[in-house]
Write an enzyme that holds these catalytic residues in place. Sequence first.
Site: not given
Ligand SMILES: Cc1cc2nc3c(=O)[nH]c(=O)nc-3n(C[C@H](O)[C@H](O)[C@H](O)COP(=O)(O)OP(=O)(O)OC[C@H]3O[C@@H](n4cnc5c(N)ncnc54)[C@H](O)[C@@H]3O)c2cc1C
Length: 828
Positions: A506
Amino acid sequence: MAFVLIILSLVVFAVLAMRESPLWQWGVAAIAIGLVSGLHFPDSGVGYGLGGGSWFLLVVGVVMLVLSIASVRKAVLMTPIYGAVKSILPKVSRTEQEALDAGTVGWDAELFSGRPDWSKLTEVRPLTLTAEEQAFLDNQTNVACSMIDDWDIRNNRADLSPELWQYFKDEGFLGMLIAKEHGGLGFSAQAQSMIVSKIASRSVAAGITVMVPNSLGPGELLEKYGTAEQKEKYLHRLAKGQDVPCFALTGVHSGSDAGGMRDIGVVTKGQWNGEEVLGVKLSFDKRYITLAPIATLVGLAFILKDPDNLLGRGNDIGITLALVPHDHPGLDIGRRHFPARQAFMNGPVRGKDMFVPMDYLIGGTSYAGQGWRMLMECLSTGRAISLPAIGSTSIKQTLRATSAYARVRRQFGIPVGIMEGVAEPLGEMIKRAYTFESARRLTASMVDEGQRPAVIAGLLKYTATEAMRDSMDDAFDIHGGRAIQDGPGNYLFGAYQALPVAITVEGANILTRTLMTFAQGVLRAHPYLLKEVRAAQNKDRKAGLDEFDAAFGGHAKFMLRNVVASFLHGLTNGGFASTPNQGPMAHWYRKLHRYSQAFALTADWTTVFLGGALKRKQKISGRMADILGHLYMMSATLRRFEDEGRLSEDRELVDAIMADRIAQMERTFGEVFANFPNPVFAWAMRVLCFPLGRHAKPASDRVNYRFVRSVLRPGAFRDRLTTGTYVSFDPDDVTGVLEDAFIKVTEAEEIEARFIKAARKGVIERRLDRDAFADAVAAGVLNDNEAGIMRAADEATERVVKVDDFAADELSAPSKHRVAAADQGAKQ
Ligand SMILES: Cc1cc2nc3c(=O)[nH]c(=O)nc-3n(C[C@H](O)[C@H](O)[C@H](O)COP(=O)(O)OP(=O)(O)OC[C@H]3O[C@@H](n4cnc5c(N)ncnc54)[C@H](O)[C@@H]3O)c2cc1C
């Protein structure tokens, strides 16, 4: 005389600034002071006649009067300013605009204003559950909790037990947010939050399983936007668990930047049920989707294109949402991820050129392209409820377990909890437990009142899950080896492993803290900024100028008031700030007002100075988010204290929480000033907000230690701090064993003191090869009854401090199984 006039001018201008007076009143005041300062009475020798200062004031006053005529002001002053700021003010993209429109502001805007209207805090409804919700919490939720064996879930099955799944479905846990008319439980946000909290206090995997269908997902989207047929077809089935939903937004290349997805739908004609119909050809690669491996109904987000203009709305329709049954041809679903080795279902969802008819779109064709707005509206409420529930319950549960363990576990002849080194982290755990339960309640109540508190939701999500991480670390440190040795008897390890999940989902916390809460939140919650931005982006220049004139005028008055009010509140340490009541917390309310005023000035100047760069200056915006977080936590804590009837037993704790938060806030203000890109502005903010310096002190060691002593014995204080968690007293239960020992050890306290004294004198000796209690009876230290009480306490302690051990092949078996499964996956 000159001195008197200067003081008079300052007072008059300060009053005008504090009242946010219109420009003409400033003009009149300047002219009046200019004339008065120019008075000269030759007979008495008083006055000097019109000098340079008087003339200056007269000229400034006249200019102000002239500029207070709107047409003149717009032509002479506002047109050039409008042109200049158009390039400075942050641009708002369409997705940002939709996100902005999706949320509402409430108490957060009051904190940004620097002059909080207390009714926005005091009139939020208190924690209320209907009789039906309370009964569900006391009965079905407790039954579900008693069925949960977290070790079995995460180690043996990598899934919930079939009985627990069935119970969740049969009792409607998966359809709590679905309205009664559609077969759901129709529970309030508060009830959902408390039910998820209790379940998560038993097992995070089980908590997430219940949380997800009741958070952002098909159920809520259908309730809000579904067509009548879609509601009819799915809601009943979802409510009864006959359909299990998931929602797929995150793609391989679009995590935090979900709007930048590459998943595409193209409007086209295709074959469906033997006929040619209008539909969408979908190609997508989603991952991390919770419940996907077992979902029967999949929500999908994609960008819709219409190259042949079949919908008559051009090529770029925008983000669109669809619902697809799991057995739809071309849908690749069922594989699992293994997130943080947690057992809840999570996996990828893929499809290539998969055709779906138009009526699969959520809300039908009319909602095509509205997906981002729909998601944002649901997310702002879901985020306010779900993760704060998991965060706060974990904080409370770790406190409950750790307080008992710290009393039961002895080293150097005393309970470890009374050692100051241990009491220090335990004290922090206590304060977090009170604070985050307060914030959880307040926010859920706001949602129940129809608010969609997007800024508060983001703020609470990251602060609650970070505090959960801190409390878990503290719990591990205090438990020592007992927490680290995993096994069926470890009541902390599952939640410890799950920490990164709550921090990532989230909206990953770094992004939520450094971008969403302040850099985007300020646009929503600042009283004038969004109006100015909208005016600057208005394509109709004349209308834009009119809007800008009104917003800019308001902003200028707001700035002047901030300058004067921050300085005065800083000088008087909030002594004259407002308070909603004169109760025992009145001085903290005043402080809250005072610091919100300092925040308002700093937030305003930061935004004006940094403009669009604010999104990149994330260290500053992250710190500003933290300050807002402290202000919100203080508000929620005070509110809970009032709601619970101003309990004298909690007063010192609330005082300590306030003192700590203020001290941390002052430190963070200092960091903002020290790192502000412009040293002159930084200096001015420092002087205006803290003219006498920053001297706030956190709660003393002595006070902190008193709370710790209070939780090291069973009682109402500890129960209140850990309210809403599942509590068992069964010595055979994973956490019941702690409560059982805690009570028995406390009951044996006096007898134990005598026993220990005798042991110290060498009358008896504690050795594995002797029964020390029989020896104590023989030595006349204890009678039979006392020896029985001591033995019961000792046996209960033994059960608590024991850790699991395994035969070597027991540990290798599951890993062999995993290797086999991985091998099979690699061959496919
Ligand atoms: C266990 C689990 C369950 C999930 N369930 C769902 C689900 O049911 N449905 C769904 O659609 N998604 C789901 N997600 C996805 C979740 O919402 C994403 O993992 C989340 O949005 C972050 O994306 P990412 O992991 O690809 O990180 P990335 O986007 O690759 O980010 C990497 C890092 O960079 C930081 N970052 C990125 N952009 C910025 C910015 N502009 N400024 C500062 N920092 C930044 C982030 O905070 C993070 O620390 C789930 C994820 C997990 C791990």
